[in-house]
Design an enzyme around this catalytic site. Structure first.
Site, PDB file in Angstrom:
ATOM      1  CB  CYS A  52       5.868  -8.041  -4.373  1.00  0.00           C
ATOM      2  SG  CYS A  52       4.747  -8.158  -2.957  1.00  0.00           S
ATOM      3  CB  CYS A  79       3.544 -12.568   1.974  1.00  0.00           C
ATOM      4  SG  CYS A  79       2.384 -12.323   0.618  1.00  0.00           S
TER       5      CYS A  79
END
Length: 365
Positions: A203, A106
Site C-alpha cells: 500500500c 502490518c
RNA sequence: UGUCCGAUGGUGUAGUGGCAGCACAGCAGAUUUUGGUUCUGUUAGCCUAGGUUCGAGUCCUAGUCGGAUAA
C-alpha cells in the site's frame, strides 16, 4: 433502554470496509469509523504518482462519506507509527536478505493494534474491518477460519493476531461473496465505491516498485550494491545483478544472464551480495523451519501433527507434517516439495478451514 | 604466417536458394491486501563489400572479427 453495542470499524475508503460498516449498522451496532493516515507526501521514500489520490485528501473524503451516512468518524494521523512499525521492518528485512510478509506484519503490529488502541480511546467494545475471514469462539479460544469466498480469503494474512485482539474483532464479510458485497454497497447508494478497483500491492508503494522505494529511502544503496554476482549452482559466475535486496527466492524477472532457459533465484547471500540461480525444479523445498509462531486454534502445541500449509497468499496449500519444539519453533516436512518458500514469508497451518497457527519462515532446507 | 571452422535481436540458437522462426531476458497488460509465481500480448536480428540468380541468411570471391590447429 439497552445501550447498543459499540463497534469501531477501520475504513479505508474502499468497498469492503464500507460494506462492513453498513452491515454492522444493520445488525444493530452503534458504528464509529476510523481512518488512519499512514503516510503522507512528506513521508520519506513514499512517492505518490499523480494518478493516485493523496492519502490525506482521500481520508478526508472517506470521513465526509461516513459522516453523511450518520457514522461517527475519526481521522487519525499515524504516519510516525506506521513508519516505525511497518516501513522500518520492511526495509530492515530486505537489507537482511529476507522477504518480509508486509501485510501480515502490518495487520498485527499496526492496523489491528492501532484499531484496538483507538477502540479503547473512543469507548468501543468491538473493532471490525472488511477482511474476508471468519472468527469464532471455541473451547475458550478465538479461532480464525477461511472465508466463504474461497478466492478472496484473507485468513492467511491474519495469523499473527493475538487472542486479545481476536476477542474483540468482528469480520462481517467472512460469509459473503465479493460480488455480493459490491452489489450490496451499490444498493445502499454507493455505486462509485462499489466499482472501485481492488487495492493491491504494497500500500505504501503505489507504483509497486519496491526497489525504487528502498533506493529513495537509503541513499546510495544502488551505488553500493550494483554489480553483485550471479552464480549458477556450480558456483560459476553467469552475470551481474543490481543488489541482493531487489530479488527474492523464486524470482526470475530482472535476471540478465544470457542463459537460454529460465532461471530462478535459489538463494540470496546478503553478506556477499550474491545470488545463486538454478532451474525451476531446484527451487522446490521439502523442509522449512519456522519461528515466531502464534497459536490460534489450540494453545501451545508440542510434537508432530499433520496440517495443510500455505506459504503465500494465493496458495491452495500443501499437506505437511509439522514438528513443534519447546522453543517455539517448528520444522515443516512437506508431503510434496513446495515451490520457492522464502525466508521472512509466513507459513500458515490449517485444519480444514481453521487456522491452527502460523509462523515466519526462518530457514529453508 | 599457412590451413581449417565460425559469424542470425541484448543473450543462446533454428532456418532444402522462395514470408527470418524459437527460447531466455526486456517492455506492456491480466491476476494479486506482501515479495514472487503464472497467463496473454509485444519490441528487437542475418558482420562488411562485391558477384551468381527472377529471387541470397543460405551459393561464389574478397575483407573484418572470433575460435581451432601447424611450424
Amino acid at each position: 433502554m439497552i445501550r447498543k453495542k459499540r463497534v469501531l470499524v477501520g475504513v479505508s475508503g474502499g468497498v469492503d470496509s464500507l460494506a462492513a460498516a453498513l452491515l454492522l449498522q444493520e445488525q444493530g451496532f452503534e458504528v464509529s469509523c476510523v481512518t488512519f493516515v499512514s503516510w503522507n507526501k512528506e513521508t520519506e521514500g513514499v512517492y505518490i504518482p499523480p494518478s493516485k489520490a493523496d492519502p490525506e485528501e482521500a481520508a478526508i473524503k472517506t470521513a465526509e462519506l461516513c459522516r453523511e451516512n450518520g457514522f461517527n468518524h475519526y481521522l487519525l494521523p499515524l504516519a510516525k507509527e506506521f513508519d516505525e512499525k511497518v516501513i522500518q521492518y520492511f526495509i530492515s528485512e530486505y537489507l537482511s536478505g529476507r522477504t518480509p510478509n508486509i501485510c501480515s506484519h502490518c495487520n498485527r503490529f499496526f492496523k489491528f493494534e492501532q484499531l484496538q488502541i483507538a477502540a479503547r480511546k473512543f469507548n468501543c467494545e468491538y473493532i471490525a474491518t472488511g477482511h474476508y475471514a471468519n472468527i469464532r469462539k471455541e473451547n475458550e479460544r478465538y479461532v480464525i477460519s477461511r472465508s466463504f469466498d474461497d478466492w478472496k480469503d484473507q485468513s492467511y494474512m491474519l495469523w499473527q493476531l493475538p487472542q486479545n485482539i481476536l476477542k474483540m474483532c468482528i469480520l462481517p464479510l467472512g460469509n459473503t461473496l465479493k460480488a455480493e458485497v459490491k452489489e450490496y454497497v451499490k444498493k445502499q447508494g454507493f455505486p462509485e465505491q462499489a466499482d472501485q478497483n481492488e487495492s493491491f500491492n504494497i500500500c505504501f508503494i503505489p507504483d509497486n516498485n519496491y526497489k525504487e522505494f528502498l533506493c529513495r529511502r537509503i541513499r546510495s544503496l544502488e551505488e553500493i550494491l550494483k554489480n553483485g554476482e550471479l552464480l549458477n549452482t556450480n558456483g560459476e559466475k553467469i552475470g551481474v545483478h543490481d543488489g541482493f535486496p531487489f530479488y527474492t527466492i523464486g524470482q526470475s524477472k530482472n535476471l540478465i544472464t544470457g542463459n537460454s532457459s529460465k532461471l530462478y533465484v535459489k538463494e540470496v547471500i546478503p553478506h556477499k551480495n550474491r545470488l545463486i540461480l538454478s532451474s525451476k525444479d531446484e527451487v522446490f523445498s521439502s523442509v522449512i523451519h519456522i519461528h515466531k509462531i502464534n497459536f490460534i486454534k489450540y494453545g501451545n502445541l508440542q510434537g508432530r501433527f499433520s496440517f495443510w500449509v500455505r506459504i503465500r497468499g494465493k496458495d491452495h496449500g500443501t499437506q505437511a507434517d509439522v514438528c513443534f519444539d519447546e522453543d517455539g519453533e517448528a520444522i515443516v516436512y512437506f508431503s510434496q516439495p513446495a515451490f520457492a518458500p522464502a525466508v521472512g514469508q509466513s507459513a500458515v497451518f490449517y485444519e480444514g478451514d481453521d487456522v491452527v497457527c502460523g509462523g515466519v519462515i526462518c530457514r529453508i532446507n
